[in-house]
Write an enzyme that holds these catalytic residues in place. Sequence first.
Site, PDB file in Angstrom:
ATOM      1  N   GLY A 149     -15.188 -39.277  32.200  1.00  0.00           N
ATOM      2  CA  GLY A 149     -15.610 -40.663  32.384  1.00  0.00           C
ATOM      3  C   GLY A 149     -14.884 -41.317  33.546  1.00  0.00           C
ATOM      4  O   GLY A 149     -14.265 -40.640  34.373  1.00  0.00           O
ATOM      5  N   ASN A 150     -14.951 -42.636  33.599  1.00  0.00           N
ATOM      6  CA  ASN A 150     -14.297 -43.349  34.693  1.00  0.00           C
ATOM      7  C   ASN A 150     -12.788 -43.365  34.554  1.00  0.00           C
ATOM      8  O   ASN A 150     -12.077 -43.429  35.536  1.00  0.00           O
ATOM      9  CB  ASN A 150     -14.827 -44.774  34.784  1.00  0.00           C
ATOM     10  CG  ASN A 150     -16.248 -44.771  35.299  1.00  0.00           C
ATOM     11  OD1 ASN A 150     -16.478 -44.483  36.465  1.00  0.00           O
ATOM     12  ND2 ASN A 150     -17.200 -45.032  34.416  1.00  0.00           N
ATOM     13  N   SER A 151     -12.290 -43.301  33.341  1.00  0.00           N
ATOM     14  CA  SER A 151     -10.837 -43.232  33.181  1.00  0.00           C
ATOM     15  C   SER A 151     -10.359 -42.135  32.248  1.00  0.00           C
ATOM     16  O   SER A 151      -9.199 -41.741  32.333  1.00  0.00           O
ATOM     17  CB  SER A 151     -10.275 -44.584  32.749  1.00  0.00           C
ATOM     18  OG  SER A 151     -11.167 -45.286  31.933  1.00  0.00           O
TER      19      SER A 151
ATOM     20  N   LEU B  52     -10.738 -38.263  30.098  1.00  0.00           N
ATOM     21  CA  LEU B  52     -11.288 -36.905  29.970  1.00  0.00           C
ATOM     22  C   LEU B  52     -11.347 -36.648  28.479  1.00  0.00           C
ATOM     23  O   LEU B  52     -10.345 -36.825  27.783  1.00  0.00           O
ATOM     24  CB  LEU B  52     -10.316 -35.869  30.548  1.00  0.00           C
ATOM     25  CG  LEU B  52      -9.875 -36.028  31.990  1.00  0.00           C
ATOM     26  CD1 LEU B  52      -8.696 -35.096  32.271  1.00  0.00           C
ATOM     27  CD2 LEU B  52     -11.051 -35.682  32.902  1.00  0.00           C
TER      28      LEU B  52
ATOM     29  N   TYR C 220     -36.482 -46.606  35.426  1.00  0.00           N
ATOM     30  CA  TYR C 220     -35.284 -47.117  36.095  1.00  0.00           C
ATOM     31  C   TYR C 220     -35.540 -47.001  37.585  1.00  0.00           C
ATOM     32  O   TYR C 220     -36.026 -45.956  38.039  1.00  0.00           O
ATOM     33  CB  TYR C 220     -34.088 -46.251  35.686  1.00  0.00           C
ATOM     34  CG  TYR C 220     -32.730 -46.913  35.802  1.00  0.00           C
ATOM     35  CD1 TYR C 220     -32.392 -48.020  35.027  1.00  0.00           C
ATOM     36  CD2 TYR C 220     -31.757 -46.404  36.675  1.00  0.00           C
ATOM     37  CE1 TYR C 220     -31.135 -48.603  35.116  1.00  0.00           C
ATOM     38  CE2 TYR C 220     -30.500 -46.985  36.768  1.00  0.00           C
ATOM     39  CZ  TYR C 220     -30.193 -48.088  35.977  1.00  0.00           C
ATOM     40  OH  TYR C 220     -28.946 -48.662  36.057  1.00  0.00           O
TER      41      TYR C 220
ATOM     42  N   GLY D  80     -25.927 -43.658  35.380  1.00  0.00           N
ATOM     43  CA  GLY D  80     -24.863 -42.899  34.713  1.00  0.00           C
ATOM     44  C   GLY D  80     -25.485 -42.079  33.585  1.00  0.00           C
ATOM     45  O   GLY D  80     -26.139 -42.637  32.705  1.00  0.00           O
ATOM     46  N   LEU D  81     -25.263 -40.765  33.622  1.00  0.00           N
ATOM     47  CA  LEU D  81     -25.868 -39.902  32.601  1.00  0.00           C
ATOM     48  C   LEU D  81     -25.418 -40.289  31.188  1.00  0.00           C
ATOM     49  O   LEU D  81     -26.179 -40.181  30.237  1.00  0.00           O
ATOM     50  CB  LEU D  81     -25.506 -38.426  32.887  1.00  0.00           C
ATOM     51  CG  LEU D  81     -26.093 -37.404  31.923  1.00  0.00           C
ATOM     52  CD1 LEU D  81     -27.620 -37.418  31.923  1.00  0.00           C
ATOM     53  CD2 LEU D  81     -25.577 -36.000  32.251  1.00  0.00           C
ATOM     54  N   ASP D  82     -24.194 -40.779  31.053  1.00  0.00           N
ATOM     55  CA  ASP D  82     -23.693 -41.170  29.725  1.00  0.00           C
ATOM     56  C   ASP D  82     -24.617 -42.186  29.053  1.00  0.00           C
ATOM     57  O   ASP D  82     -24.837 -42.140  27.838  1.00  0.00           O
ATOM     58  CB  ASP D  82     -22.243 -41.689  29.795  1.00  0.00           C
ATOM     59  CG  ASP D  82     -22.035 -42.855  30.769  1.00  0.00           C
ATOM     60  OD1 ASP D  82     -22.888 -43.075  31.662  1.00  0.00           O
ATOM     61  OD2 ASP D  82     -21.009 -43.553  30.639  1.00  0.00           O
TER      62      ASP D  82
ATOM     63  N   ASP E  92     -22.589 -49.310  24.183  1.00  0.00           N
ATOM     64  CA  ASP E  92     -21.488 -48.365  24.419  1.00  0.00           C
ATOM     65  C   ASP E  92     -20.337 -49.181  24.984  1.00  0.00           C
ATOM     66  O   ASP E  92     -20.296 -49.516  26.168  1.00  0.00           O
ATOM     67  CB  ASP E  92     -21.924 -47.254  25.385  1.00  0.00           C
ATOM     68  CG  ASP E  92     -20.869 -46.155  25.515  1.00  0.00           C
ATOM     69  OD1 ASP E  92     -19.716 -46.376  25.067  1.00  0.00           O
ATOM     70  OD2 ASP E  92     -21.182 -45.085  26.059  1.00  0.00           O
TER      71      ASP E  92
HETATM   72  N1  LIG Z   1      -8.014 -44.884  19.943  1.00  0.00           N
HETATM   73  C1  LIG Z   1      -8.460 -45.302  21.133  1.00  0.00           C
HETATM   74  N2  LIG Z   1      -8.465 -44.469  22.183  1.00  0.00           N
HETATM   75  C2  LIG Z   1      -8.922 -44.870  23.387  1.00  0.00           C
HETATM   76  N3  LIG Z   1      -9.371 -46.102  23.630  1.00  0.00           N
HETATM   77  C3  LIG Z   1      -9.375 -46.963  22.616  1.00  0.00           C
HETATM   78  C4  LIG Z   1      -8.931 -46.613  21.326  1.00  0.00           C
HETATM   79  N4  LIG Z   1      -9.076 -47.688  20.543  1.00  0.00           N
HETATM   80  C5  LIG Z   1      -9.588 -48.644  21.309  1.00  0.00           C
HETATM   81  N5  LIG Z   1      -9.761 -48.228  22.555  1.00  0.00           N
HETATM   82  C6  LIG Z   1     -10.337 -49.015  23.641  1.00  0.00           C
HETATM   83  O1  LIG Z   1     -11.456 -48.321  24.139  1.00  0.00           O
HETATM   84  C7  LIG Z   1     -11.516 -48.423  25.543  1.00  0.00           C
HETATM   85  C8  LIG Z   1     -12.001 -47.114  26.098  1.00  0.00           C
HETATM   86  O2  LIG Z   1     -13.228 -46.818  25.495  1.00  0.00           O
HETATM   87  P1  LIG Z   1     -13.889 -45.397  25.670  1.00  0.00           P
HETATM   88  O3  LIG Z   1     -12.918 -44.367  25.287  1.00  0.00           O
HETATM   89  O4  LIG Z   1     -15.199 -45.447  25.013  1.00  0.00           O
HETATM   90  O5  LIG Z   1     -14.021 -45.409  27.248  1.00  0.00           O
HETATM   91  P2  LIG Z   1     -15.081 -44.738  28.133  1.00  0.00           P
HETATM   92  O6  LIG Z   1     -16.071 -45.739  28.547  1.00  0.00           O
HETATM   93  O7  LIG Z   1     -15.564 -43.484  27.496  1.00  0.00           O
HETATM   94  O8  LIG Z   1     -14.206 -44.412  29.334  1.00  0.00           O
HETATM   95  P3  LIG Z   1     -14.666 -43.525  30.460  1.00  0.00           P
HETATM   96  O9  LIG Z   1     -15.538 -44.401  31.300  1.00  0.00           O
HETATM   97  O10 LIG Z   1     -13.425 -43.090  31.097  1.00  0.00           O
HETATM   98  O11 LIG Z   1     -15.428 -42.407  29.783  1.00  0.00           O
HETATM   99  C9  LIG Z   1     -10.133 -48.754  26.023  1.00  0.00           C
HETATM  100  O12 LIG Z   1     -10.251 -49.744  26.997  1.00  0.00           O
HETATM  101  C10 LIG Z   1      -9.434 -49.313  24.797  1.00  0.00           C
HETATM  102  O13 LIG Z   1      -9.414 -50.704  24.873  1.00  0.00           O
HETATM  103  C1  LIG Z   2     -21.864 -47.919  33.677  1.00  0.00           C
HETATM  104  C2  LIG Z   2     -20.965 -46.714  33.432  1.00  0.00           C
HETATM  105  C3  LIG Z   2     -19.627 -46.945  34.117  1.00  0.00           C
HETATM  106  C4  LIG Z   2     -20.736 -46.624  31.922  1.00  0.00           C
HETATM  107  O1  LIG Z   2     -19.873 -45.577  31.608  1.00  0.00           O
HETATM  108  C5  LIG Z   2     -21.618 -45.406  33.924  1.00  0.00           C
HETATM  109  O2  LIG Z   2     -22.792 -45.151  33.232  1.00  0.00           O
HETATM  110  C6  LIG Z   2     -21.924 -45.462  35.399  1.00  0.00           C
HETATM  111  O3  LIG Z   2     -21.050 -45.241  36.208  1.00  0.00           O
HETATM  112  N1  LIG Z   2     -23.197 -45.770  35.745  1.00  0.00           N
HETATM  113  C7  LIG Z   2     -23.700 -45.836  37.096  1.00  0.00           C
HETATM  114  C8  LIG Z   2     -24.558 -47.019  37.328  1.00  0.00           C
HETATM  115  C9  LIG Z   2     -25.846 -47.023  36.532  1.00  0.00           C
HETATM  116  O4  LIG Z   2     -25.872 -46.539  35.398  1.00  0.00           O
HETATM  117  O5  LIG Z   2     -26.866 -47.514  37.044  1.00  0.00           O
HETATM  118  K   LIG Z   3     -18.314 -43.597  28.416  1.00  0.00           K
END
Ligand SMILES: Nc1ncnc2c1ncn2[C@@H]1O[C@H](COP(=O)(O)OP(=O)(O)OP(=O)(O)O)[C@@H](O)[C@H]1O
Ligand SMILES: CC(C)(CO)[C@@H](O)C(=O)NCCC(=O)O
Ligand SMILES: [K+]
EC number: 2.7.1.33
Length: 249
Positions: A14-16, A18, A92, A99-101, A122
């Site tokens: 993801g953005n932050s 793994l 779209y 973003g595929l997610d 999400d």
């Molecule tokens: N146990 C936890 N582990 C990680 N994040 C948590 C947890 N509990 C709450 N959070 C919150 O969830 C947020 C991260 O959410 P998530 O892990 O869904 O991120 P993500 O969107 O998947 O990140 P990425 O874009 O890197 O994939 C953090 O900002 C934090 O505030």
């Molecule tokens: C919006 C996020 C950051 C959500 O994780 C991701 O799906 C992403 O980087 N998307 C690209 C922009 C778009 O979905 O149009």
């Molecule tokens: K995500």
Amino acid sequence: MKTNKMNPLYLDIGNSFLKLAARNGSDWQILFDGKHDRIDEMISYLASKGDKGKIILSSVRQDISEKLRAELSDRNFIEYRSSHIPSNRLDYKTPQTLGLDRFLVCLAAWIESDERNVIVIDAGSACTVDLMTTKGVFRGGIIMPGLQIIKSSMRDHLPELPKAPESIPEEWPGKSTVECIEWGVNGGFLLAVQGFIERYRSMVEDPVIYITGGNAVQIMNWMSEEASLNYRKYLIWEGLEQFEKIIRE
Ligand SMILES: Nc1ncnc2c1ncn2[C@@H]1O[C@H](COP(=O)(O)OP(=O)(O)OP(=O)(O)O)[C@@H](O)[C@H]1O
Ligand SMILES: CC(C)(CO)[C@@H](O)C(=O)NCCC(=O)O
Ligand SMILES: [K+]
């Protein structure tokens, strides 16, 4: 965990974070969850595993997936991208930048709902609230800053203000500095999400609402029962697992 030899591993870059997971019966097991700077740890973990099954991944960071492939050249990586989404599943304007997610969590929710209209929240680093309709077509939605980003930007730009607690006051309007911040930060976030849901409700019939991501539990605690949100912690993994079937269609 004892996994079947051919059990694939699923990786979300993801953005932050793994995140690495494997199916464990009807459930999922998270094998690794850490920030990007812990990539070497994850590589050592993968290298130490005797099981050399395939690794199915979705990545928003090409540099990281390239590093992984280079360091684990003996592993079979299958990397999915938004360009693999069949065009008849997308409504779209810029599929190349989607973003595929977002597609994956909608896909998993849509399958689980028995192909109804679904809204998926999400709530992670970013928060998306997206729509997939009955034929499994991704209709778009919204991208907004996640709660953590909102909170850290308050801290960075308004350092004199106290930190917002994790709650929303009972009473409207806020009657103290802290209450006003709670309303503005947590209440504002919640009202935005609720507002988007309302807009979808007025455009599609009987949507089923799903919620996932790191802040999902927090948001559910703030929402009323009537909102009837379906919390699914593992939607992204389920979507990755189902995606193979979609691209073979
Ligand atoms: N146990 C936890 N582990 C990680 N994040 C948590 C947890 N509990 C709450 N959070 C919150 O969830 C947020 C991260 O959410 P998530 O892990 O869904 O991120 P993500 O969107 O998947 O990140 P990425 O874009 O890197 O994939 C953090 O900002 C934090 O505030
Ligand atoms: C919006 C996020 C950051 C959500 O994780 C991701 O799906 C992403 O980087 N998307 C690209 C922009 C778009 O979905 O149009
Ligand atoms: K995500």
